[in-house]
Design a protein around this motif. Structure first.
Motif, mmCIF file in Angstrom:
data_model
loop_
_atom_site.group_PDB
_atom_site.id
_atom_site.type_symbol
_atom_site.label_atom_id
_atom_site.label_comp_id
_atom_site.label_asym_id
_atom_site.label_seq_id
_atom_site.Cartn_x
_atom_site.Cartn_y
_atom_site.Cartn_z
ATOM 1 N N GLU A 186 23.378 -1.550 4.245
ATOM 2 C CA GLU A 186 23.575 -0.852 5.512
ATOM 3 C C GLU A 186 24.397 -1.699 6.481
ATOM 4 N N LEU A 187 24.132 -3.008 6.488
ATOM 5 C CA LEU A 187 24.846 -3.930 7.379
ATOM 6 C C LEU A 187 26.322 -4.010 7.006
ATOM 7 N N GLN A 188 26.591 -4.041 5.720
ATOM 8 C CA GLN A 188 27.990 -4.099 5.268
ATOM 9 C C GLN A 188 28.728 -2.802 5.607
ATOM 10 N N LYS A 189 27.998 -1.695 5.614
ATOM 11 C CA LYS A 189 28.608 -0.396 5.864
ATOM 12 C C LYS A 189 28.838 -0.171 7.367
ATOM 13 N N LYS A 190 27.862 -0.547 8.185
ATOM 14 C CA LYS A 190 27.927 -0.244 9.620
ATOM 15 C C LYS A 190 28.214 -1.458 10.486
ATOM 16 N N GLY A 191 28.133 -2.668 9.903
ATOM 17 C CA GLY A 191 28.337 -3.864 10.698
ATOM 18 C C GLY A 191 27.161 -4.139 11.623
ATOM 19 N N GLU A 192 27.398 -4.995 12.599
ATOM 20 C CA GLU A 192 26.332 -5.382 13.521
ATOM 21 C C GLU A 192 25.837 -4.211 14.381
ATOM 22 N N ASP A 193 26.586 -3.116 14.379
ATOM 23 C CA ASP A 193 26.179 -1.941 15.148
ATOM 24 C C ASP A 193 24.834 -1.397 14.687
ATOM 25 N N ILE A 194 24.472 -1.648 13.440
ATOM 26 C CA ILE A 194 23.185 -1.176 12.953
ATOM 27 C C ILE A 194 22.042 -1.781 13.770
ATOM 28 N N ILE A 195 22.286 -2.983 14.308
ATOM 29 C CA ILE A 195 21.293 -3.634 15.164
ATOM 30 C C ILE A 195 21.510 -3.259 16.621
ATOM 31 N N LEU A 196 22.752 -3.339 17.073
ATOM 32 C CA LEU A 196 23.040 -3.133 18.492
ATOM 33 C C LEU A 196 22.823 -1.691 18.931
ATOM 34 N N ASP A 197 23.065 -0.730 18.034
ATOM 35 C CA ASP A 197 22.883 0.680 18.404
ATOM 36 C C ASP A 197 21.428 0.997 18.728
ATOM 37 N N LYS A 198 20.517 0.235 18.148
ATOM 38 C CA LYS A 198 19.090 0.466 18.370
ATOM 39 C C LYS A 198 18.468 -0.621 19.251
ATOM 40 N N TYR A 199 19.325 -1.491 19.796
ATOM 41 C CA TYR A 199 18.805 -2.621 20.565
ATOM 42 C C TYR A 199 18.244 -2.159 21.907
ATOM 43 N N ILE A 200 17.089 -2.700 22.269
ATOM 44 C CA ILE A 200 16.438 -2.346 23.533
ATOM 45 C C ILE A 200 16.194 -3.625 24.334
ATOM 46 N N PRO A 201 16.984 -3.846 25.378
ATOM 47 C CA PRO A 201 16.763 -5.031 26.219
ATOM 48 C C PRO A 201 15.417 -4.940 26.938
ATOM 49 N N ASN B 209 18.847 5.249 -2.677
ATOM 50 C CA ASN B 209 20.028 5.684 -1.927
ATOM 51 C C ASN B 209 20.467 4.687 -0.860
ATOM 52 N N ASN B 210 19.829 3.518 -0.819
ATOM 53 C CA ASN B 210 20.164 2.482 0.166
ATOM 54 C C ASN B 210 20.163 3.032 1.592
ATOM 55 N N LYS B 211 19.019 3.629 1.971
ATOM 56 C CA LYS B 211 18.887 4.194 3.313
ATOM 57 C C LYS B 211 17.597 3.698 3.951
ATOM 58 N N ILE B 212 17.646 3.590 5.274
ATOM 59 C CA ILE B 212 16.463 3.222 6.043
ATOM 60 C C ILE B 212 16.260 4.274 7.130
ATOM 61 N N ASN B 213 15.066 4.853 7.190
ATOM 62 C CA ASN B 213 14.711 5.809 8.230
ATOM 63 C C ASN B 213 13.437 5.350 8.907
ATOM 64 N N ALA B 214 13.357 5.547 10.217
ATOM 65 C CA ALA B 214 12.182 5.119 10.975
ATOM 66 C C ALA B 214 11.774 6.212 11.948
ATOM 67 N N TYR B 215 10.460 6.305 12.203
ATOM 68 C CA TYR B 215 9.936 7.391 13.021
ATOM 69 C C TYR B 215 8.794 6.891 13.894
ATOM 70 N N ILE B 216 8.621 7.572 15.042
ATOM 71 C CA ILE B 216 7.428 7.338 15.837
ATOM 72 C C ILE B 216 6.278 8.085 15.181
ATOM 73 N N ASP B 217 5.043 7.782 15.592
ATOM 74 C CA ASP B 217 3.869 8.346 14.913
ATOM 75 C C ASP B 217 3.835 9.868 14.956
ATOM 76 N N LYS B 218 4.192 10.447 16.095
ATOM 77 C CA LYS B 218 4.053 11.891 16.255
ATOM 78 C C LYS B 218 5.347 12.647 15.945
ATOM 79 N N GLU B 219 6.348 11.931 15.481
ATOM 80 C CA GLU B 219 7.649 12.560 15.238
ATOM 81 C C GLU B 219 7.657 13.258 13.888
ATOM 82 N N GLU B 220 8.176 14.470 13.882
ATOM 83 C CA GLU B 220 8.281 15.230 12.639
ATOM 84 C C GLU B 220 9.453 14.719 11.816
#
Length: 586
Positions: free
Chosen positions: A12-27, A279-290
């Motif tokens: 995923e990192l090779q495909k998207k670069g550092e954006d995979i981290i920064l897009d979800k980054y929360i200061p 499929n080399n994918k990562i998905n994440a969800y909150i507890d109540k998210e469908e």
């Protein structure tokens, strides 16, 4: 397992670069200032909405804030640049402090001078006492050059001139218990270089265990593993190097980035992470998210995260052919057919559910009064629920329910529903919550039908309809007493008679605890004795010509059950509309 997770993240990192981290980054919450090259200052307030877990990202400089902050943060508070741990940044392009440290005087000019002194010459002022850290830093400096002292002094001067009167530059509420972070505008290459100047000597858990193999340094990763004097049990005493495993610089950096990525997910409340190794994918969800109905994982891993001072992986498990979408839809039906007036949302529960997450939320809402989801991973001693039965059921069955909902593990789930649901239905009745009790009984029966599909046997809806019809005919018969044909009718009748006796009570406050001795009885003899006590207590209010009561009581006295006490049918009979009070048809 962890190696495979890293491989998926690497892809995923090779495909998207550092954006995979920064897009979800929360200061962290606080005030962020960007000191631009022309001397102007941009101020941005960052605050996470605790309920929605959403940040306002509309400001055009927010991505820049995320980049600067990510490349300026400490690995941990145990590895600061400032030995006083007042300044929480790692390079001379950034300056991060808690607002309280500025207001209270904890931050001083001496601490500021010390921070920049170390940054000006890390080898001399920080690493010279550590042979391994010195070697790593020298290698970095040889490849990337020394610190730009002129720029460092310029930034240091700006901080000393403005930090103690920062409110003159922008409207900042310095009374808040959050961060003040200042970033000096620079190109991304410079930020990454100075970030790495700090990270590389600190990236290993302890440089004491580093070894050099074929010109490469291997050491203990800082994430997911640790060794110190307080953890002697982690040392492998039979090895020359007692560390459990060692990673080279490339691998340990990848692991750090992976944990940074997971921390971002946890900060957003996305504690449930599915790693699809096919499929080399990562998905994440909150507890109540469908989840997506189509989501499935042939092979992979599930991670349950927790955010604290550091990221914690609370649970990890293999995922084999996980499908959130149910093979056949689950229908929550009003099998009992007990109607309530003026209950707006009662019937809204009865509908079709197509996913495990949907059924999991239904179980949480109906059986566990919305307490289950928030207590899946809370220590038993920290669960703040006053209802002892509800608390015990959560502690006993939460792991098994969680496995079925989030991991697709079916083992013993149907059997567990049978066990905890009857306890919770009894508890609702005893707490005088008949509406919840009926919902729980219907959910118990609906789940039973769902899990027994294609296994033969009568459906609960047919059983209930035949039972109610048969007992109604027997109770309303004016000519003779007709005995129950099976234990199910017998125990239903007991519930009906108990409800009738309680209705005769003239106490100002009628409590459902009167049914306790019958629900919890171990033998049929105890039940009959209790009914006799209540009959003697209330027969002064029974008319001699009340053939319905006579029929029902005679049925119970004259029948001897064959099987175990059927608590389910007693509860159903108790909660059902009482047949003794049925209006005569004209």
């Amino acid at each position: 397992m962890f190696e495979e997770c890293l491989e998926v993240f690497k892809a995923e990192l090779q495909k998207k670069g550092e954006d995979i981290i920064l897009d979800k980054y929360i200061p962290a919450d606080g005030t962020y200032l960007i000191v631009k090259k022309d001397g102007s200052v941009k101020c941005l307030e960052v605050k996470m909405n605790k309920k929605t877990r959403i940040l306002d990202k509309t400001d055009g400089d927010f991505p820049k804030i995320c980049f600067y902050d990510y490349h300026s943060k400490l690995i941990s508070m145990n590895k600061p640049v400032d030995p006083k741990k007042v300044i929480h940044s790692n390079n001379y392009f950034s300056f991060a402090v808690k607002k309280d440290s500025v207001v209270s005087g904890k931050l001083t000019e001496g601490i500021i001078d010390g921070y920049y002194r170390i940054l000006a010459d890390p080898l001399e002022n920080k690493y010279k006492k550590s042979k391994e850290a010195s070697r790593i830093y020298k290698d970095f400096e040889q490849k990337n050059g020394t610190v730009d002292l002129e720029l460092l002094e310029k930034n240091k001067t700006w901080i000393k001139e403005h930090i103690f009167k920062i409110d003159e530059i922008a409207e900042i509420d310095m009374t808040k218990k959050d961060y003040l972070k200042i970033f000096f505008e620079a190109n991304e290459t410079d930020y990454v270089r100075e970030d790495n100047r700090y990270i590389l000597p600190h990236i290993y858990n302890s440089n004491d265990y580093n070894v050099e193999i074929n010109g490469k340094i291997f050491g203990i990763p800082n994430d997911n593993y640790g060794m110190n004097a307080k953890k002697p049990f982690l040392s492998i005493k039979t090895r020359k190097n007692p560390a459990g495993y060692l990673l080279n610089g490339e691998k340990v950096l990848l692991q750090k980035q992976f944990f940074d990525y997971l921390m971002n997910l946890a900060s957003a409340g996305k504690y449930n992470v599915y790693i699809d190794t096919e499929n080399n994918k990562i998905n994440a969800y909150i507890d109540k998210e469908e989840r997506k109905n189509s989501e499935s994982i042939v092979a992979g891993y599930y991670l349950r995260l927790k955010k604290g001072k550091e990221l914690e992986i609370q649970v990890q498990d293999n995922i084999v052919d996980y499908r959130n979408k149910l093979a056949t839809y689950f229908e929550f039906k009003d099998i009992a057919g007990i109607k309530f007036k003026n209950i707006a949302d009662y019937n809204n529960n009865y509908k079709e559910y197509t996913t495990r997450i949907g059924v999991g939320k239904l179980i949480n809402n109906v059986f566990f009064s919305k307490f289950l989801i928030n207590n899946y991973f809370v220590d038993a001693s920290d669960i703040s629920i006053n209802d002892s039965i509800l608390k015990r059921s959560i502690i006993t069955y939460r792991d098994l329910i969680f496995d079925w909902v989030y991991k697709g593990i079916d083992n013993n789930f149907a059997e567990a529903v049978e066990k905890f649901s009857i306890d919770l239905i009894k508890n609702s009745v005893l707490n005088d919550n008949k509406i919840r009790g009926v919902l729980q009984l219907n959910l118990r029966w609906s789940l039973r039908e769902y899990f027994k599909q294609n296994k033969g046997g009568d459906k609960m809806a047919d059983i209930v309809a035949d039972l109610r019809k048969s007992m109604k005919e027997k109770i309303l018969n004016k000519n003779e007493v007709i005995m129950p044909v099976n234990d199910r009718e017998y125990y239903y009748g007991i519930g009906q008679l108990m409800a009738y006796f309680i209705s005769l009570s003239r106490a100002n406050k009628k409590t459902q605890s009167m049914i306790n001795p019958v629900i919890n009885a171990k033998t049929d003899r105890i039940i009959k004795d209790r009914l006799l006590q209540l009959y003697k207590k209330y027969n002064y209010d029974m008319l001699t010509n009340n053939y319905r009561v006579k029929n029902l009581y005679a049925m119970i006295l004259g029948y001897k059950p064959e099987g175990k006490i059927d608590q389910e049918m007693i509860l159903f009979g108790y909660m059902d509309n009482n047949l003794i009070y049925t209006k005569e048809e004209k």
